[in-house]
Design a protein around this motif. Structure first.
Motif, PDB file in Angstrom:
ATOM      1  N   GLU A 185      38.283 100.214 104.665  1.00  0.00           N
ATOM      2  CA  GLU A 185      38.422  98.754 104.560  1.00  0.00           C
ATOM      3  C   GLU A 185      37.217  98.045 105.172  1.00  0.00           C
ATOM      4  OE1 GLU A 185      40.754  97.025 102.816  1.00  0.00           O
ATOM      5  OE2 GLU A 185      41.373  99.030 102.172  1.00  0.00           O
ATOM      6  N   GLU A 187      31.273  89.036  98.373  1.00  0.00           N
ATOM      7  CA  GLU A 187      31.922  88.631  97.128  1.00  0.00           C
ATOM      8  C   GLU A 187      31.004  87.887  96.164  1.00  0.00           C
ATOM      9  OE1 GLU A 187      34.469  84.726  98.046  1.00  0.00           O
ATOM     10  OE2 GLU A 187      35.046  86.451  99.284  1.00  0.00           O
ATOM     11  N   TRP A 189      27.399  97.505  93.214  1.00  0.00           N
ATOM     12  CA  TRP A 189      28.306  96.370  93.402  1.00  0.00           C
ATOM     13  C   TRP A 189      27.653  95.123  92.824  1.00  0.00           C
ATOM     14  CZ3 TRP A 189      33.039  95.028  94.026  1.00  0.00           C
ATOM     15  CH2 TRP A 189      33.394  93.798  94.588  1.00  0.00           C
ATOM     16  N   GLY A 231      31.097  98.475  90.330  1.00  0.00           N
ATOM     17  CA  GLY A 231      32.138  97.547  90.765  1.00  0.00           C
ATOM     18  C   GLY A 231      31.769  96.101  90.524  1.00  0.00           C
ATOM     19  N   GLU A 251      34.699  93.899  90.829  1.00  0.00           N
ATOM     20  CA  GLU A 251      35.831  93.296  91.533  1.00  0.00           C
ATOM     21  C   GLU A 251      36.449  94.347  92.446  1.00  0.00           C
ATOM     22  OE1 GLU A 251      39.494  93.916  88.500  1.00  0.00           O
ATOM     23  OE2 GLU A 251      38.248  92.166  88.126  1.00  0.00           O
ATOM     24  N   ASP A 252      37.271  93.871  93.392  1.00  0.00           N
ATOM     25  CA  ASP A 252      37.823  94.744  94.432  1.00  0.00           C
ATOM     26  C   ASP A 252      38.571  95.963  93.886  1.00  0.00           C
ATOM     27  OD1 ASP A 252      36.743  93.009  96.259  1.00  0.00           O
ATOM     28  OD2 ASP A 252      38.634  92.016  96.738  1.00  0.00           O
ATOM     29  N   SER A 253      39.328  95.810  92.813  1.00  0.00           N
ATOM     30  CA  SER A 253      40.137  96.929  92.310  1.00  0.00           C
ATOM     31  C   SER A 253      39.268  98.104  91.864  1.00  0.00           C
ATOM     32  CB  SER A 253      41.031  96.467  91.153  1.00  0.00           C
ATOM     33  OG  SER A 253      40.235  96.109  90.030  1.00  0.00           O
ATOM     34  N   GLU A 254      38.034  97.830  91.451  1.00  0.00           N
ATOM     35  CA  GLU A 254      37.145  98.893  90.969  1.00  0.00           C
ATOM     36  C   GLU A 254      36.535  99.707  92.102  1.00  0.00           C
ATOM     37  OE1 GLU A 254      35.687  96.782  86.846  1.00  0.00           O
ATOM     38  OE2 GLU A 254      34.669  96.265  88.707  1.00  0.00           O
ATOM     39  N   ALA A 267      38.425 100.011  95.088  1.00  0.00           N
ATOM     40  CA  ALA A 267      39.552 100.342  95.959  1.00  0.00           C
ATOM     41  C   ALA A 267      39.573 101.848  96.211  1.00  0.00           C
ATOM     42  CB  ALA A 267      40.863  99.892  95.310  1.00  0.00           C
ATOM     43  N   GLU A 299      41.895 104.086  96.245  1.00  0.00           N
ATOM     44  CA  GLU A 299      42.667 104.879  95.278  1.00  0.00           C
ATOM     45  C   GLU A 299      41.833 105.156  94.021  1.00  0.00           C
ATOM     46  OE1 GLU A 299      43.930 101.564  96.172  1.00  0.00           O
ATOM     47  OE2 GLU A 299      44.517 102.583  98.026  1.00  0.00           O
ATOM     48  N   THR A 300      41.133 104.143  93.531  1.00  0.00           N
ATOM     49  CA  THR A 300      40.304 104.272  92.333  1.00  0.00           C
ATOM     50  C   THR A 300      39.159 105.266  92.562  1.00  0.00           C
ATOM     51  OG1 THR A 300      40.771 101.950  91.848  1.00  0.00           O
ATOM     52  CG2 THR A 300      38.945 102.950  90.647  1.00  0.00           C
TER      53      THR A 300
END
Length: 138
Positions: free
Chosen positions: A50, A58, A86, A119, A121-124, A126, A128-129
């Motif tokens: 994190e 951002e 990013w 990436g 956005e954050d989900s890309e 994350a 887990e990804t």
């Protein structure tokens, strides 16, 4: 297409320290002020993913490498060096173009990358990804 941006030798040296000596957990790269060279903006020994994500702004493009440690399905720990490009939605178009055209120079200079993550956005980016992609490459 190349942007003519060069990779600062210290960027490669710090990557080698991460890869071979495990001195860093991750490194954040960016452009110097006149946008002519890729430099290290931050290196960290923090194992907190994190914290790494917080270092991806951002509205600005960055590149990063992260030494990801995970459990293999058959047991045992595995490390893979992950390369991040990013390029968030909020970044300026010109910055995105320079980052995209400069990415390959940095990528070529960093030998030993196992997985690449693009990436926006954050989900890309994350955990887990990223773990899923790293494990798929086993």
């Amino acid at each position: 297409m190349s942007s003519g941006v060069t990779v600062n030798p210290d960027s490669v040296a710090q990557f080698q320290d991460l890869k071979l000596k495990k001195k860093h957990k991750y490194i954040i790269f960016g452009l110097n002020e006149d946008k002519t060279e890729i430099i290290v903006l931050k290196s960290s020994t923090s194992k907190d993913y994190e914290e790494f994500l917080v270092d991806l702004p951002e509205n600005q493009c960055r590149w990063a490498v992260y030494d990801l440690e995970f459990l293999k399905e058959e047991g045992g720990l595995r490390n893979k060096i992950i390369f991040y490009h990013w390029s968030p939605e909020g970044a300026k178009i010109k910055d995105k173009m320079v980052a995209a055209s400069s990415r390959e120079a940095l990528r070529r200079a960093l030998v030993g990358i196992a997985v690449e993550i693009q990436g926006t956005e954050d989900s890309e980016v994350a955990l887990e990804t990223v773990l899923e992609k790293a494990k798929r490459g086993n």
